[in-house]
Design an enzyme around this catalytic site. Structure first.
Site, PDB file in Angstrom:
ATOM      1  CB  THR A  37      -0.913   0.039   1.250  1.00 55.99           C
ATOM      2  OG1 THR A  37      -0.123  -0.310   2.391  1.00 55.99           O
ATOM      3  CG2 THR A  37      -2.068  -0.923   1.125  1.00 55.99           C
ATOM      4  CG  ASP A 173      11.223  -0.903   4.165  1.00 53.29           C
ATOM      5  OD1 ASP A 173      10.082  -1.143   4.613  1.00 53.29           O
ATOM      6  OD2 ASP A 173      11.719  -1.510   3.202  1.00 53.29           O
ATOM      7  CE1 TYR A 223       7.691  -3.091  -4.069  1.00 59.09           C
ATOM      8  CE2 TYR A 223       8.790  -1.943  -5.866  1.00 59.09           C
ATOM      9  CZ  TYR A 223       8.199  -1.923  -4.623  1.00 59.09           C
ATOM     10  OH  TYR A 223       8.101  -0.746  -3.930  1.00 59.09           O
TER      11      TYR A 223
END
Length: 385
Positions: A37, A173, A223
């Site tokens: 998301t 991250d 990805y």
């Protein structure tokens, strides 16, 4: 935070460079819910954990910089005015990239020496790269009085990954690693890059990670494929990102997208909504609902977004058979890495042993189990160790 890690980098640094270093600890992260998301401007729910990277860093007077990755037994030397990405494409690009991005902001740094060591399991999807980047930018900011805010630091870390490592990552991250708060998860809005901390009391439950110890080669291309599918749906809807779409909006273009891409878009819209419900469940201390949302997240990742794999699905199925596990899902980009499990404290050991055995029987390879605590973000460590 591991005192042993800190001790190792400090002792190595003093032995090699004959001076007391500045010590930094930068944690890895987990994500409770909200997967894929972040690059859709959506919500995520990460937390810093008590595994990460320890760094010892200090100024150098040798006319060059030296960086040592202790656990890899690898050393690089470089000059600040001759920076370029390393062809090896290994850990050094995270360091070189951060230095380059600091200089791109017209900040002046001098030569430095650094020693790093980490205890984040490789390939577990716990963001050792973000932890390494953050330790470098945080240490250099302190050492050379650069006056960078934590927000500026995480953007430098993210840019380093884009420009030196070649991974077009979102901000989650770096954010979770830098801003982590002990015993809290951060409900992060990836559009505004602002978060609300939620103090989490898991009561008689705890989080357990199970690492498949596999990484299927599909991960990078898949990805990028998922990302472009999401972007094309947003374009068709005339919105900036899928975060702005509802399920009803998506239905209006059902005949303009492939069934597979429709499901991917639907997954992102539903996952975004799940993170908001998860925040409410945590606020209410309702672990059963939180667990159910975590299971739903995995269903979506596996059947709609299609980024799971046999090993991850198997671990989640094992969790579902055990009433002591409230929720389990794959965590991270997909095609390998870890599942995150919300499990009763008293049953965790027995479950981990049963699963390890079943996994070995099924795949003829070992999985690894880790217990983690939610911890503080990147910080200076008191030198009195």
């Amino acid at each position: 935070m591991s005192a042993t890690l800190i001790k190792d980098v400090k002792e190595t640094f003093i032995k090699k460079f004959k001076t007391d270093p500045l010590l930094i600890f930068s944690p890895g992260r987990i994500n409770i819910i909200g997967e894929h998301t972040d690059y859709n401007d959506g919500y995520v729910f990460p937390a810093a954990v008590n595994k990460g990277i320890a760094a010892a860093i200090h100024k150098s007077n040798t006319g060059k910089c030296t960086a040592i990755a202790l656990d890899l037994d690898s050393t690089i030397e470089f000059e600040l005015d001759k920076l370029k990405p390393s062809k090896e494409g290994n850990w050094e690009n995270y360091v070189l990239g951060v230095v380059a991005e600091i200089q791109n902001r017209n900040k002046v740094i001098g030569d430095f020496n650094a020693v790093f060591k980490g205890n984040i399991p490789g390939g577990a999807g716990m963001s050792s790269s973000a932890a390494l980047e953050n330790s470098v930018v945080f240490g250099l900011n302190e050492l050379f009085d650069l006056g960078l805010t934590k927000h500026e630091m995480i953007l430098i870390s993210q840019k380093a990954e884009h420009n030196y490592v070649g991974v077009n990552c979102g901000i989650m991250d770096q954010y979770a690693s830098m801003f982590g708060i002990k015993d809290n998860a951060l409900h992060l809005d990836c559009r505004t890059v602002e978060s609300k901390p939620y103090k989490i009391d898991f009561k008689d439950h705890q989080l357990m990670l199970i690492n498949t110890n596999v990484k299927h080669s599909l991960s990078d291309s898949a990805y990028n494929d998922r990302r472009s599918a999401c972007e094309s749906i947003s374009k068709l809807l005339g919105i900036k990102a899928l975060r702005d779409a509802t399920e009803a909006d998506l239905e209006t273009i059902i005949d303009k997208v492939t069934p597979a891409n429709y499901q991917k878009g639907l997954y992102v819209i539903q996952e975004n909504s799940r993170t908001l419900k998860a925040a409410k469940a945590i606020e209410d201390g309702d672990l059963t609902t939180l667990g159910s949302l975590i299971y739903q997240s995995h269903e979506g990742l596996s059947n709609q977004f299609k980024v799971s794999c046999d090993e991850l699905d198997f671990l989640v199925e094992q969790a579902k058979k055990n009433k002591n596990v409230l929720g389990a899902r794959m965590m991270g980009g997909g095609f390998g890495g870890c599942t995150i499990n919300l499990i009763s404290k008293t049953e965790a050991k027995a479950f981990s042993e049963t699963v390890a055995k079943a996994y070995k029987n099924k795949f003829n390879t070992d999985c690894s189990v880790y217990f983690i605590e939610l911890s503080e973000g990147t910080h200076i460590v008191n030198n009195q160790l």
